[in-house]
Structures are given as C-alpha cells and as structure tokens.
Motif scaffolding. Structure first.
Motif, PDB file in Angstrom:
ATOM      1  N   GLN A  33      10.963  -5.244  -2.504  1.00 18.01           N
ATOM      2  CA  GLN A  33      10.883  -3.807  -2.239  1.00 18.01           C
ATOM      3  C   GLN A  33       9.974  -3.189  -3.292  1.00 18.01           C
ATOM      4  OE1 GLN A  33      14.690  -1.843  -1.902  1.00 18.01           O
ATOM      5  NE2 GLN A  33      15.583  -3.521  -0.716  1.00 18.01           N
ATOM      6  N   MET A  64       5.743  -8.296   2.524  1.00 13.54           N
ATOM      7  CA  MET A  64       7.046  -7.955   1.968  1.00 13.54           C
ATOM      8  C   MET A  64       8.017  -9.120   1.869  1.00 13.54           C
ATOM      9  SD  MET A  64       6.740  -4.754   1.306  1.00 13.54           S
ATOM     10  CE  MET A  64       8.426  -4.200   1.079  1.00 13.54           C
ATOM     11  N   GLN A  65       7.642 -10.282   2.385  1.00 10.06           N
ATOM     12  CA  GLN A  65       8.620 -11.360   2.446  1.00 10.06           C
ATOM     13  C   GLN A  65       7.898 -12.700   2.420  1.00 10.06           C
ATOM     14  OE1 GLN A  65      11.373 -10.603   5.568  1.00 10.06           O
ATOM     15  NE2 GLN A  65      12.489 -12.538   5.368  1.00 10.06           N
ATOM     16  N   ASP A  68       5.131  -5.786   6.852  1.00  5.64           N
ATOM     17  CA  ASP A  68       5.890  -4.709   7.495  1.00  5.64           C
ATOM     18  C   ASP A  68       4.943  -3.804   8.285  1.00  5.64           C
ATOM     19  OD1 ASP A  68       4.599  -3.105   5.654  1.00  5.64           O
ATOM     20  OD2 ASP A  68       6.398  -2.562   4.533  1.00  5.64           O
ATOM     21  N   ASP A  69       5.438  -2.650   8.768  1.00  2.06           N
ATOM     22  CA  ASP A  69       4.630  -1.754   9.593  1.00  2.06           C
ATOM     23  C   ASP A  69       3.465  -1.128   8.825  1.00  2.06           C
ATOM     24  OD1 ASP A  69       5.969  -2.138  11.954  1.00  2.06           O
ATOM     25  OD2 ASP A  69       7.425  -0.528  11.585  1.00  2.06           O
ATOM     26  N   ARG A  70       3.530  -1.154   7.486  1.00  3.92           N
ATOM     27  CA  ARG A  70       2.430  -0.637   6.676  1.00  3.92           C
ATOM     28  C   ARG A  70       1.381  -1.710   6.380  1.00  3.92           C
ATOM     29  NH1 ARG A  70       6.487   1.214   2.037  1.00  3.92           N
ATOM     30  NH2 ARG A  70       7.163  -0.903   2.613  1.00  3.92           N
ATOM     31  N   GLN A 105      12.486 -10.168  11.198  1.00  4.25           N
ATOM     32  CA  GLN A 105      13.040  -9.828   9.889  1.00  4.25           C
ATOM     33  C   GLN A 105      12.293  -8.662   9.237  1.00  4.25           C
ATOM     34  OE1 GLN A 105      13.871 -13.230   7.342  1.00  4.25           O
ATOM     35  NE2 GLN A 105      14.049 -14.585   9.112  1.00  4.25           N
ATOM     36  N   GLN A 106      11.107  -8.328   9.761  1.00  7.97           N
ATOM     37  CA  GLN A 106      10.386  -7.151   9.288  1.00  7.97           C
ATOM     38  C   GLN A 106      10.237  -6.117  10.403  1.00  7.97           C
ATOM     39  OE1 GLN A 106       9.403  -6.130   6.303  1.00  7.97           O
ATOM     40  NE2 GLN A 106      10.318  -7.946   5.339  1.00  7.97           N
ATOM     41  N   GLY A 107      11.127  -6.178  11.404  1.00  9.42           N
ATOM     42  CA  GLY A 107      11.164  -5.166  12.444  1.00  9.42           C
ATOM     43  C   GLY A 107      10.184  -5.356  13.578  1.00  9.42           C
ATOM     44  N   HIS A 108       9.559  -6.537  13.684  1.00 10.38           N
ATOM     45  CA  HIS A 108       8.621  -6.812  14.764  1.00 10.38           C
ATOM     46  C   HIS A 108       9.334  -7.674  15.799  1.00 10.38           C
ATOM     47  CE1 HIS A 108       5.804  -5.226  11.936  1.00 10.38           C
ATOM     48  NE2 HIS A 108       5.896  -6.271  11.121  1.00 10.38           N
ATOM     49  N   ARG A 163      12.499 -11.636  -0.483  1.00 14.45           N
ATOM     50  CA  ARG A 163      12.099 -10.311  -0.021  1.00 14.45           C
ATOM     51  C   ARG A 163      11.815  -9.433  -1.233  1.00 14.45           C
ATOM     52  NH1 ARG A 163      14.404  -8.842   5.257  1.00 14.45           N
ATOM     53  NH2 ARG A 163      15.517 -10.621   6.160  1.00 14.45           N
TER      54      ARG A 163
END
Length: 402
Positions: free
Chosen positions: A97, A75-76, A69-71, A181-184, A95
């Motif tokens: 959290q 995550m997946q 993810d962005d951090r 799927q992770q916002g990219h 996935r």
C-alpha cells in the motif's frame, strides 16, 4: 474492471523496473523459443491499454506475477514454484500500500503484507508498516527496515487453494484468476490478442567489418574521424584454438578453431578530435578476404534465442581484451605491471606477453571505450576456412550506424 480479452506482449524480465510497458520488447516467436529452452522472459497482460499483470518466467520452472491496480500501479507480487507434476504453488504473495503517487514512484510503501505458503498448506501472514521497499529479484519475505510489525498470523489451509496449472506457452488464461485480487474480474471466456513486436531482422549482423581496417576518413557520432590500422605483432597458436578474453578474467573462454602457427594481429585505431581509441582488433590467418562472417559462439549458445540486434560476445571488466592460445595462462602478479599499467598510457594501445618458444604468447589491447560486452566475428572463405577473427568494439560501423 471486467475484461473479456487480454492483449499479450513479450519482453525481457523487468526486475525492479516500474514502468507500464516492456522496456525491452521481444517477438512472440523469440519468447516461444526462450520458453522451449527453459530461459527467462516476461509476458505483459493488458486491457484497454492498461497493464493488468506482468508474468515473468524464470529458470527451473519458477514464475512471478506482478499485479496492477486501476491506477496502473504495480501493487502485488506473487511467486510460484513447482509443486507436483503439472502444478504451481503460490509460495509467496506480497501486497503493498502506498499513501500517494510520489511514494509509489520512489518505492516507499506504507504497508507491506507477505503471505507464505508451505507445500503442506501451512500459511503465515506477516505485515510491516511505514518502511522502505527494497528493490529485489528475490521474494520479499524478510524486510530490512526497522519498521514495526503486527504479530505474525499462522494457520492451516487446503494446499489446493494455492495451486494453479503450469502453463504451456501461450496459455496465459491460467493467470487470469489472479487479476481478481486487484479488482479485475475475468469474464467466463477470456480471449487473448497477440500484440507483440515483429521478429525484426534478428541478431546483430557483421556489417562493414572489412572497412574497419581500411585507412581513411569516416564520420562518427563525435564528428569526422580517421581510421588507422596498425600491426602490433605476431600471435603464436599452438593448440589450434584461438581464445578471446579479458586477460584479467581468463575463464570460460570464447574460442575459435584455427590453424597452428604464427599470425599477424592488427588494431583499428579510430582517431577523433577527442582522442584515439581501439575500434576493433583482428587476427589474420589467410590472406583471402572473408566470403562470409559468423558470430563466434560457445557450444551452449543459440542464435535463435537472440532478439533484435543482440549478440553473444566477450565480456570485458578491466577495459582490456586479448587474443591468445586457449592453453595460455596469465599469472595474477603479471597483470598490473605487464598489461594494465602499460595500456593505461594514452599512446600505447597493445602489449605482448611473450612465451618461450614454442609456447604461445598473448597480445592484449585496449577495449574500445572500456568495460562491456563485444561481438567476436569469424570471417570464413568460400570453402569454409578461417580467414580472420575480429573483435568489434562498436565505436563505428562502416554503414554509418553508431
């Protein structure tokens, strides 16, 4: 993040490692050779020095994709298996959290959701809450915790929604859509930039092997030391095949074609302030210095598939190695009394298991600092004859490297 380019680098598969760069990087050329040979390797896709996806190529046509993810948290995990010719099916999509960075670092997830897809498009979604994530190299489909779970959801969907092409080597744009799927979000055209490490000098080389059997002082990582070669007996070869093996695990032997007869075995003892260990062992077949050294390989081993400083070698699991004829066997009830107990002494470094003439004998010896894998080198004369065979326990190299 919207990206129009990806930095591509290669390494060994990561397994449960949770970092953001390859722990064991490799060159583009080596990864390509592993791909052609059907072996495993990993591809890291990054943008702006941030990891976006880790793609692992596994044997038998299987792939695994980890998404960040962005951090830069992983995550997946998506597992893909061969479907029809030229396509892969997303069989498992897991996935996680995490409630905070500390829990992420320790692998303790708050929620784990796993989607399973069958070959005919039957979908199952299973969620688990507040349970520990178990590190595994298999799909995380069944949890091992006592965490509570919501009812499983099942439904049918077009299997085409879960397919992607099998990538040729270097065709990593195939995996770019997964990054969404992770916002990219990928741009219409994604450029790949190779940032892998250089080829380097390649596999481990035999450096200074002869000096390991030359008496005298040397420097080691523990300080000054003394090399002392000692003769420990004559090895009888009857089949024309010398084997190097852990005497407790005589199977899938590493062998070298050699003359038939009896030949001297020499150990190189390395004496330091903390004690004495076997640095190397040698069988000499000709009293001629080797003109060149080659790594002893099995038929299925290919030097081109080794990375920087890597080698194929003899595995040791009992702290002991041995030279023997390839036809020699060892009864299990002999191991403790005849090999392991004698070699457990601080003053005994080798032991012989005789064979009634003309049967072959066996000479076992302490393996350096113990269990591990060690290179076996064949020294050849200028006309290609075997001069000697050496197993190097890598305690000291003559060029000063440790």
């Amino acid at each position: 993040m919207i990206f129009d380019s990806l930095d591509v680098s290669y390494g060994e598969v990561w397994g449960s490692y949770r970092g953001m760069t390859h722990p064991e990087p490799m060159s583009h050329a080596l990864a390509a050779r592993k791909h052609a040979a059907g072996m495993d390797y990993a591809v890291l896709l990054s943008a702006q020095q941030r990891p976006l996806a880790l793609v692992e190529r596994w044997p038998r046509g299987k792939w695994r994709v980890y998404l960040f993810d962005d951090r830069s948290w992983r995550m997946q995990m998506i597992d893909l298996a061969p479907h029809h010719t030229g396509t892969l099916l997303v069989r498992w999509n897991t996935r996680w959290q995490f409630s905070n960075e500390q829990e992420y670092a320790s692998g303790k997830w708050t929620v784990q959701e796993t989607t399973t897809v069958s070959a005919d498009g039957q979908v199952e979604v299973k969620s688990k809450f507040a349970g520990p994530r178990e590190a595994s190299t298999t799909p995380l489909l069944a949890g091992t915790s006592d965490s509570s779970s919501v009812p499983v959801r099942r439904f049918a969907a077009p299997v085409e929604d879960f397919l992607c092409p099998v990538p040729e080597f270097g065709d990593w744009q195939v995996f770019a859509p997964f990054l969404a799927q992770q916002g990219h979000e990928p741009a219409t055209t994604v450029i790949l930039n190779d940032v892998s490490v250089s080829e380097g000098s390649g596999p481990l080389r035999a450096t200074g092997i002869e000096q390991l059997f030359s008496s005298g002082a040397c420097d080691t990582r523990e300080g000054p030391a003394v090399i002392e070669p000692i003769d420990v007996g004559m090895l009888r070869i009857t089949s024309g095949q010398l084997a190097v093996s852990d005497p407790g695990w005589i199977s899938d032997l590493r062998t070298v074609a050699v003359p038939v007869g009896e030949f001297p075995v020499t150990l190189s003892l390395l004496r330091t302030t903390s004690g004495t260990e076997v640095a190397a062992a040698r069988v000499t077949f000709l009293d001629i210095p080797p003109h060149e050294w080659e790594m002893a390989l099995r038929p299925d081993e290919d030097l081109r598939l080794l990375g920087e400083g890597q080698f194929y070698g003899v595995g040791v699991d009992t702290g002991t190695a041995a030279f023997m004829d390839a036809t020699r066997t060892v009864a299990e009830d002999q191991l403790d009394d005849d090999i392991f107990i004698p070699l457990g002494s601080d003053s005994q470094f080798s032991v012989e298991l005789p064979g009634a003439e003309p049967e072959p004998n066996l000479i076992a010896f302490c393996a350096g600092e113990g269990d591990g894998a060690y290179p076996v080198w064949t020294g050849r004369t200028e006309d290609g004859q075997v001069s000697c065979v050496v197993v190097d326990f890598q305690l000291h190299s003559a060029n000063g490297a440790e």
